[in-house]
Design a protein around this motif. Structure first.
Motif, PDB file in Angstrom:
ATOM      1  N   ASN A   1       2.033 -22.234  -3.424  1.00 28.37           N
ATOM      2  CA  ASN A   1       3.120 -23.144  -3.080  1.00 28.37           C
ATOM      3  C   ASN A   1       3.860 -22.694  -1.814  1.00 28.37           C
ATOM      4  OD1 ASN A   1       4.455 -25.563  -3.648  1.00 28.37           O
ATOM      5  ND2 ASN A   1       6.174 -24.479  -4.599  1.00 28.37           N
ATOM      6  N   HIS A   2       3.091 -22.146  -0.852  1.00 24.46           N
ATOM      7  CA  HIS A   2       3.696 -21.696   0.395  1.00 24.46           C
ATOM      8  C   HIS A   2       3.911 -22.861   1.343  1.00 24.46           C
ATOM      9  CE1 HIS A   2       2.186 -17.260  -0.009  1.00 24.46           C
ATOM     10  NE2 HIS A   2       3.211 -17.543  -0.794  1.00 24.46           N
ATOM     11  N   ASN A   3       5.050 -22.834   2.040  1.00 24.85           N
ATOM     12  CA  ASN A   3       5.316 -23.880   3.022  1.00 24.85           C
ATOM     13  C   ASN A   3       4.535 -23.667   4.310  1.00 24.85           C
ATOM     14  OD1 ASN A   3       7.180 -25.374   1.510  1.00 24.85           O
ATOM     15  ND2 ASN A   3       8.811 -23.941   2.011  1.00 24.85           N
ATOM     16  N   TYR A   4       4.426 -22.403   4.728  1.00 22.93           N
ATOM     17  CA  TYR A   4       3.861 -22.091   6.034  1.00 22.93           C
ATOM     18  C   TYR A   4       2.371 -21.779   5.919  1.00 22.93           C
ATOM     19  CZ  TYR A   4       8.702 -21.692   7.487  1.00 22.93           C
ATOM     20  OH  TYR A   4      10.025 -21.966   7.742  1.00 22.93           O
ATOM     21  N   MET A   5       1.594 -22.425   6.769  1.00 29.30           N
ATOM     22  CA  MET A   5       0.152 -22.157   6.818  1.00 29.30           C
ATOM     23  C   MET A   5      -0.289 -22.044   8.266  1.00 29.30           C
ATOM     24  SD  MET A   5      -1.459 -24.361   3.666  1.00 29.30           S
ATOM     25  CE  MET A   5      -2.979 -23.394   3.652  1.00 29.30           C
ATOM     26  N   TYR A   6      -1.355 -21.261   8.478  1.00 27.77           N
ATOM     27  CA  TYR A   6      -1.775 -20.914   9.826  1.00 27.77           C
ATOM     28  C   TYR A   6      -3.303 -20.876   9.917  1.00 27.77           C
ATOM     29  CZ  TYR A   6       2.758 -18.657   8.986  1.00 27.77           C
ATOM     30  OH  TYR A   6       4.048 -18.387   8.589  1.00 27.77           O
ATOM     31  N   TRP A   7      -3.808 -21.145  11.103  1.00 29.40           N
ATOM     32  CA  TRP A   7      -5.207 -20.908  11.418  1.00 29.40           C
ATOM     33  C   TRP A   7      -5.275 -19.948  12.605  1.00 29.40           C
ATOM     34  CZ3 TRP A   7      -9.582 -21.472   8.991  1.00 29.40           C
ATOM     35  CH2 TRP A   7      -9.712 -22.451   7.992  1.00 29.40           C
ATOM     36  N   TYR A   8      -6.043 -18.867  12.404  1.00 29.46           N
ATOM     37  CA  TYR A   8      -6.271 -17.888  13.459  1.00 29.46           C
ATOM     38  C   TYR A   8      -7.764 -17.800  13.747  1.00 29.46           C
ATOM     39  CZ  TYR A   8      -1.556 -15.983  12.765  1.00 29.46           C
ATOM     40  OH  TYR A   8      -0.192 -15.807  12.688  1.00 29.46           O
ATOM     41  N   ARG A   9      -8.102 -17.343  14.954  1.00 31.62           N
ATOM     42  CA  ARG A   9      -9.461 -16.954  15.252  1.00 31.62           C
ATOM     43  C   ARG A   9      -9.463 -15.488  15.682  1.00 31.62           C
ATOM     44  NH1 ARG A   9     -12.280 -19.958  20.143  1.00 31.62           N
ATOM     45  NH2 ARG A   9     -13.485 -18.025  20.153  1.00 31.62           N
ATOM     46  N   GLN A  10     -10.539 -14.801  15.297  1.00 29.83           N
ATOM     47  CA  GLN A  10     -10.669 -13.382  15.611  1.00 29.83           C
ATOM     48  C   GLN A  10     -11.973 -13.162  16.358  1.00 29.83           C
ATOM     49  OE1 GLN A  10     -11.086 -10.564  12.282  1.00 29.83           O
ATOM     50  NE2 GLN A  10      -9.757  -9.136  13.373  1.00 29.83           N
ATOM     51  N   ASP A  11     -11.865 -12.748  17.600  1.00 34.34           N
ATOM     52  CA  ASP A  11     -13.023 -12.446  18.429  1.00 34.34           C
ATOM     53  C   ASP A  11     -13.185 -10.940  18.525  1.00 34.34           C
ATOM     54  OD1 ASP A  11     -11.800 -15.145  20.344  1.00 34.34           O
ATOM     55  OD2 ASP A  11     -13.570 -15.192  19.066  1.00 34.34           O
ATOM     56  N   PRO A  12     -14.427 -10.452  18.715  1.00 32.38           N
ATOM     57  CA  PRO A  12     -14.674  -9.010  18.731  1.00 32.38           C
ATOM     58  C   PRO A  12     -13.780  -8.267  19.720  1.00 32.38           C
ATOM     59  CG  PRO A  12     -16.731 -10.229  18.696  1.00 32.38           C
ATOM     60  CD  PRO A  12     -15.652 -11.241  18.899  1.00 32.38           C
ATOM     61  N   GLY A  13     -13.121  -7.195  19.242  1.00 32.49           N
ATOM     62  CA  GLY A  13     -12.299  -6.370  20.118  1.00 32.49           C
ATOM     63  C   GLY A  13     -10.983  -6.987  20.539  1.00 32.49           C
ATOM     64  N   MET A  14     -10.654  -8.133  19.945  1.00 34.50           N
ATOM     65  CA  MET A  14      -9.421  -8.834  20.333  1.00 34.50           C
ATOM     66  C   MET A  14      -8.527  -8.989  19.112  1.00 34.50           C
ATOM     67  SD  MET A  14     -10.033  -9.701  23.540  1.00 34.50           S
ATOM     68  CE  MET A  14      -9.025 -11.114  23.929  1.00 34.50           C
ATOM     69  N   GLY A  15      -7.224  -9.120  19.367  1.00 36.68           N
ATOM     70  CA  GLY A  15      -6.302  -9.431  18.286  1.00 36.68           C
ATOM     71  C   GLY A  15      -6.449 -10.874  17.843  1.00 36.68           C
ATOM     72  N   LEU A  16      -6.008 -11.160  16.637  1.00 31.78           N
ATOM     73  CA  LEU A  16      -6.063 -12.535  16.143  1.00 31.78           C
ATOM     74  C   LEU A  16      -5.208 -13.443  17.020  1.00 31.78           C
ATOM     75  CD1 LEU A  16      -6.917 -10.899  13.509  1.00 31.78           C
ATOM     76  CD2 LEU A  16      -6.031 -12.868  12.260  1.00 31.78           C
ATOM     77  N   LYS A  17      -5.730 -14.641  17.280  1.00 35.49           N
ATOM     78  CA  LYS A  17      -5.018 -15.626  18.079  1.00 35.49           C
ATOM     79  C   LYS A  17      -4.705 -16.854  17.225  1.00 35.49           C
ATOM     80  CE  LYS A  17      -5.325 -13.398  22.029  1.00 35.49           C
ATOM     81  NZ  LYS A  17      -4.122 -12.771  22.635  1.00 35.49           N
ATOM     82  N   LEU A  18      -3.485 -17.357  17.328  1.00 35.06           N
ATOM     83  CA  LEU A  18      -3.054 -18.495  16.535  1.00 35.06           C
ATOM     84  C   LEU A  18      -3.574 -19.798  17.142  1.00 35.06           C
ATOM     85  CD1 LEU A  18      -1.257 -19.437  14.140  1.00 35.06           C
ATOM     86  CD2 LEU A  18       0.592 -19.692  15.813  1.00 35.06           C
ATOM     87  N   ILE A  19      -4.222 -20.622  16.321  1.00 35.51           N
ATOM     88  CA  ILE A  19      -4.759 -21.894  16.784  1.00 35.51           C
ATOM     89  C   ILE A  19      -3.738 -23.002  16.513  1.00 35.51           C
ATOM     90  CG2 ILE A  19      -6.670 -23.531  16.617  1.00 35.51           C
ATOM     91  CD1 ILE A  19      -8.354 -21.247  15.431  1.00 35.51           C
ATOM     92  N   TYR A  20      -3.386 -23.182  15.253  1.00 37.50           N
ATOM     93  CA  TYR A  20      -2.395 -24.157  14.818  1.00 37.50           C
ATOM     94  C   TYR A  20      -1.631 -23.570  13.641  1.00 37.50           C
ATOM     95  CZ  TYR A  20      -3.760 -28.414  17.387  1.00 37.50           C
ATOM     96  OH  TYR A  20      -3.995 -29.370  18.354  1.00 37.50           O
ATOM     97  N   TYR A  21      -0.434 -24.099  13.430  1.00 35.68           N
ATOM     98  CA  TYR A  21       0.318 -23.719  12.255  1.00 35.68           C
ATOM     99  C   TYR A  21       1.055 -24.931  11.702  1.00 35.68           C
ATOM    100  CZ  TYR A  21       4.619 -23.480  15.099  1.00 35.68           C
ATOM    101  OH  TYR A  21       5.683 -23.765  15.917  1.00 35.68           O
ATOM    102  N   SER A  22       1.546 -24.779  10.475  1.00 36.70           N
ATOM    103  CA  SER A  22       2.266 -25.864   9.808  1.00 36.70           C
ATOM    104  C   SER A  22       3.435 -25.271   9.027  1.00 36.70           C
ATOM    105  CB  SER A  22       1.329 -26.611   8.859  1.00 36.70           C
ATOM    106  OG  SER A  22       2.051 -27.501   8.049  1.00 36.70           O
ATOM    107  N   VAL A  23       4.590 -25.921   9.112  1.00 33.51           N
ATOM    108  CA  VAL A  23       5.768 -25.423   8.389  1.00 33.51           C
ATOM    109  C   VAL A  23       6.020 -26.230   7.123  1.00 33.51           C
ATOM    110  CG1 VAL A  23       6.779 -24.531  10.504  1.00 33.51           C
ATOM    111  CG2 VAL A  23       7.399 -26.820   9.698  1.00 33.51           C
ATOM    112  N   GLY A  24       5.155 -27.172   6.841  1.00 34.51           N
ATOM    113  CA  GLY A  24       5.274 -27.953   5.618  1.00 34.51           C
ATOM    114  C   GLY A  24       4.392 -29.176   5.699  1.00 34.51           C
ATOM    115  N   ALA A  25       4.230 -29.859   4.583  1.00 34.98           N
ATOM    116  CA  ALA A  25       3.380 -31.046   4.557  1.00 34.98           C
ATOM    117  C   ALA A  25       3.872 -32.053   5.591  1.00 34.98           C
ATOM    118  CB  ALA A  25       3.405 -31.660   3.163  1.00 34.98           C
ATOM    119  N   GLY A  26       2.933 -32.556   6.383  1.00 43.70           N
ATOM    120  CA  GLY A  26       3.241 -33.551   7.400  1.00 43.70           C
ATOM    121  C   GLY A  26       3.708 -32.999   8.730  1.00 43.70           C
ATOM    122  N   ILE A  27       3.846 -31.665   8.844  1.00 44.92           N
ATOM    123  CA  ILE A  27       4.350 -31.059  10.086  1.00 44.92           C
ATOM    124  C   ILE A  27       3.367 -30.009  10.574  1.00 44.92           C
ATOM    125  CG2 ILE A  27       6.251 -29.834  11.189  1.00 44.92           C
ATOM    126  CD1 ILE A  27       8.017 -30.722   8.831  1.00 44.92           C
TER     127      ILE A  27
END
Lengths: 115, 118
Positions: free
Chosen positions: A28-54
């Motif tokens: 039941n978390h409000n915040y959700m995120y998508w990251y990508r992880q490439d070799p030797g690199m830190g995770l990068k944020l693709i998209y995020y959401s602070v709640g349903a519809g946003i």
């Protein structure tokens, strides 16, 4: 205790194909995120959401789309796959914002290869 | 530009030994610093979260320190075990504005790969 569940775990795509990475959480978390992880690199944020519809763009949103119709689900869509999208993708969720020390819970990852 | 740099890139130690991993950051304005453990083929798992006012935090054999003045953190692992073999990632959260949709951007380091040999 499912937590954050991602599917598929592995996928090979041809250039130009489309696909959706699924992510669901049962906390039941409000915040959700998508990251990508490439070799030797830190995770990068693709998209995020602070709640349903946003939803909002992160650092590397080009070539991706998301939707958040429910609190539980946050799918990531790749419209025209390119070799540069070969990566490991992680979905994560948190109850409060990271700046409020909200702990992030990650899924197991989806390894995508575009040939 | 917000950055998080970790050192060393990789480390090999013998089981039972201690080790310390380093993290330097330039994230501003600072909100909190986290250490994650990522096993091969798995997602990151949180070890510690520290705010500006905390300078040390422990989680079992893992102890993290934070010096907000020098913008440095370290993760000390005591009496290492084979299961400690993993990538350790330092993550710093910026303090976003107080608008309703601000989430506080996270900047991830590239990780230190620790290998523990028997």
């Amino acid at each position: 205790n499912a937590g954050v569940t991602q599917t598929p775990k592995f996928r090979i795509l041809k250039i130009g194909q489309s696909m959706t990475l699924q992510c669901t959480q049962d906390m039941n978390h409000n915040y959700m995120y998508w990251y990508r992880q490439d070799p030797g690199m830190g995770l990068k944020l693709i998209y995020y959401s602070v709640g349903a519809g946003i939803t909002d763009k992160g650092e590397v949103p080009n070539g991706y789309n998301v939707s958040r119709s429910t609190t539980e689900d946050f799918p990531l869509r790749l419209e025209l796959a390119a070799p540069s999208q070969t990566s490991v993708y992680f979905c994560a969720s948190s109850y409060v914002r990271p700046q409020n020390t909200g702990e992030l819970f990650f899924g197991e990852g989806s390894r995508l290869t575009v040939l | 530009k917000n950055q998080v740099e970790q050192s060393p890139q990789s480390l090999i130690i013998l089981e039972g030994k201690n080790c310390t991993l380093q993290c330097n950051y330039t994230v501003s304005p600072f909100s909190n610093l986290r250490w994650y453990k990522q096993d091969t083929g798995r997602g990151p798992v949180s070890l510690t979260i520290m705010t500006f006012s905390e300078n040390t935090k422990s989680n079992g054999r893992y102890t993290a320190t934070l010096d907000a003045d020098t913008k440095q953190s370290s993760l000390h692992i005591t009496a290492s075990q084979l299961s400690d073999s993993a990538s350790y990632i330092c993550v710093v959260s910026a303090r976003g504005d107080d608008g309703g949709t601000s989430y506080g951007k996270l900047t991830f380091g590239q990780g230190t790969i620790l290998t523990v040999h028997p």
